[in-house]
Write a protein that holds these residues in place. Sequence first.
Motif, PDB file in Angstrom:
ATOM      1  N   ASP A 107       0.859  -1.177   0.000  1.00 56.91           N
ATOM      2  CA  ASP A 107       0.000   0.000   0.000  1.00 56.91           C
ATOM      3  C   ASP A 107       0.900   1.233   0.000  1.00 56.91           C
ATOM      4  O   ASP A 107       2.130   1.113  -0.110  1.00 56.91           O
TER       5      ASP A 107
ATOM      6  N   HIS B  11      -9.001  -8.934  -2.530  1.00 59.84           N
ATOM      7  CA  HIS B  11     -10.035  -9.877  -2.096  1.00 59.84           C
ATOM      8  C   HIS B  11     -10.671 -10.580  -3.294  1.00 59.84           C
ATOM      9  O   HIS B  11     -10.880 -11.806  -3.261  1.00 59.84           O
TER      10      HIS B  11
ATOM     11  N   ASP C 213      -7.522  -3.324  -1.183  1.00 60.01           N
ATOM     12  CA  ASP C 213      -8.051  -4.475  -0.441  1.00 60.01           C
ATOM     13  C   ASP C 213      -9.182  -5.167  -1.203  1.00 60.01           C
ATOM     14  O   ASP C 213      -9.262  -6.403  -1.248  1.00 60.01           O
TER      15      ASP C 213
ATOM     16  N   ASN D  90      -1.553 -10.805  -1.940  1.00 58.66           N
ATOM     17  CA  ASN D  90      -1.631 -10.204  -0.607  1.00 58.66           C
ATOM     18  C   ASN D  90      -1.181  -8.743  -0.650  1.00 58.66           C
ATOM     19  O   ASN D  90      -0.524  -8.315  -1.604  1.00 58.66           O
ATOM     20  N   VAL D  91      -1.515  -8.012   0.406  1.00 59.91           N
ATOM     21  CA  VAL D  91      -1.094  -6.622   0.554  1.00 59.91           C
ATOM     22  C   VAL D  91      -0.095  -6.524   1.695  1.00 59.91           C
ATOM     23  O   VAL D  91      -0.333  -7.048   2.785  1.00 59.91           O
TER      24      VAL D  91
ATOM     25  N   ARG E 125      -5.957   2.369  -0.146  1.00 55.54           N
ATOM     26  CA  ARG E 125      -5.834   1.062   0.502  1.00 55.54           C
ATOM     27  C   ARG E 125      -7.145   0.293   0.435  1.00 55.54           C
ATOM     28  O   ARG E 125      -7.160  -0.929   0.218  1.00 55.54           O
ATOM     29  N   GLU E 126      -8.261   0.972   0.605  1.00 55.18           N
ATOM     30  CA  GLU E 126      -9.559   0.300   0.535  1.00 55.18           C
ATOM     31  C   GLU E 126      -9.791  -0.293  -0.847  1.00 55.18           C
ATOM     32  O   GLU E 126     -10.290  -1.419  -0.976  1.00 55.18           O
TER      33      GLU E 126
ATOM     34  N   ASN F 161       1.376  -4.172   4.367  1.00 55.34           N
ATOM     35  CA  ASN F 161       0.948  -2.938   5.027  1.00 55.34           C
ATOM     36  C   ASN F 161       2.169  -2.114   5.423  1.00 55.34           C
ATOM     37  O   ASN F 161       2.611  -2.123   6.572  1.00 55.34           O
TER      38      ASN F 161
END
Length: 433
Positions: free
Chosen positions: A206, A249, A245, A259-260, A241-242, A262
Motif C-alpha cells: 500500500d 479480495h 483491499d 496479498n497486501v 488502501r480500501e 501494510n
Amino acid sequence: MYSKLRKVALKTIALALIAMLWTSVMAYAAPVMNKSANKGTYKIVAVGDSVAAGYEHGYDEQSVPYGFVEHVYEQALFHGLRAEYENYGVLGLRTTGLNNWMSAVVQGTESVKSGDIQANLPDPRAERIFNETKQLRLAISDASLILINIGGNDMYAVLDKLKKDANQSEAAIIRDSALQTYETKLEASLRLILSLQPNVQLVIADQYLPIPAPVKVGSLVFPLFPEKDRLFLLDSVKQLRERLDLLVHQLTQEGFRVNVANVAAAFMNNELSFTSIAEGDIHPSREGYAAMGKAFSKTIWGDYRVVKPRVNDVPVSVVVNGKELAGAHQPLLAKNKTYVPLRDIADAAGAIIKWNAASQTATVSLQGVNVAITVGASNLSINGAIRPLIGPPAFLRTEGKASTLYVPLAALSDGLQLQVVYRDKLKTVFINK
C-alpha cells in the motif's frame, strides 16, 4: 532540530513532492541482479516505481540499492530458500505505464521504447530496462514471488492542485479520477501477470504518506504542511488502501495468491526518519526501506529474522538451510578469507562426512556428490575428478586434544554445489542446498 524542520516549509515540501522525482533522479545500479540458472531456485521478481527500485536521496549511477526487495531476498535466504532476485523498478512509473508494460510483456513484444510505456519518464535507465521486456516475461513466467510497489506517482496531480490553490473540492475530483485509474490499471496489470504465472505469490505494497504531523514544541504546534491538506492526503491514502483491499479480495476469491503488504502503518509517525522529506525527497530512507522489508516479509512468511549478536573476534554469522550456526566452532578470518568449520556445515546441510586421519582428507557426500578435501591441498576431488580449489587450502585448527577442519567458503559452493551468499550489510553468510 526544530530550526532544521522549519526549513521544510509548505512551498518546499509541496514542490519536493511534485517535482523531485521528475527532475532530480539519477541513474544507479543495474535493474537485474543476482541471477542464476539453477533449477529449484526460489525466484523473486520486483516491478514498479522508484520505491520498488530502491532509490534513496542522493543516489547516483554508482549507488547500489538496498531497498525492500533486498530485504525480502535476504529473508528468503534466512528461510533456507535457494533464492535469487531480479528488480525491474522504474523511476516515475505510474499504474498506466505498468499496465502498458505488462501488456507488452504478455504480447511478447520484441522492441519496446520508453515512450511506448509512459511519456517523459525521468529514469535514464528506462530504455535499457524496457529493452529487457522479453527477459521480464521469462522471469515472471518462472517466478515464485512477485513484489510490486506502484501508485505514488498516480497521486501527483492531487498534490499539484493543492499546491496551486488548496481547493479541496476540485482536488477531490482529481483524486477520485486518479484512484479510479489506479484501481482499473492495477487490476489489468495484475491479471496480465497472473496470466503468465497463475501460481505465483504476488505481494503489493500500500502507499505511505511522507508528510509528518504538526511538530509540537512545548505548548506550541507548528504544522510543516497545512493540516487540512495533510488530513485530506491521509484520507486519500486510506481510500487507495480500501480499493487495493477490494481488488486483492476479488483475486483471492478467484484462487490467486495475492496479498497486501501494510507498509503505510510503519511510516505513520515515523515520516521524518523513514523518509528523506527533511531534505526535500519523499523516498524512503535506509530505515524506511528496512521497515518496508519487514512488512513484506511478515506478509510472506509471518516473521522477520535477524542473526544473533556476534562476539568481537567472529567476522561473520553463518546461516545454513535457515538455521544459524551456533556450535562451538565459529567462522574464522585467515589471510583475508573467511573459513568455516566443515563438519558443522556438513551436519547442518544434512551431508555425510568421513575423516581419513592418515591422509588428512575429509570426504563429504551430499545429494549424490562426493567431495574430498585434503588439508593444505590446492585442489579437491569431486566424484573422483580433480579440480583446482578456488581460494586458499583447508587447514586444521587444534584446541587442546580436538582438531577442527576449516575450509574456505568457495569449497562449499564449487565442490558441494551449495548456494553460498555473503550479505555484507548483515555480515552474514547464507548456505543453502
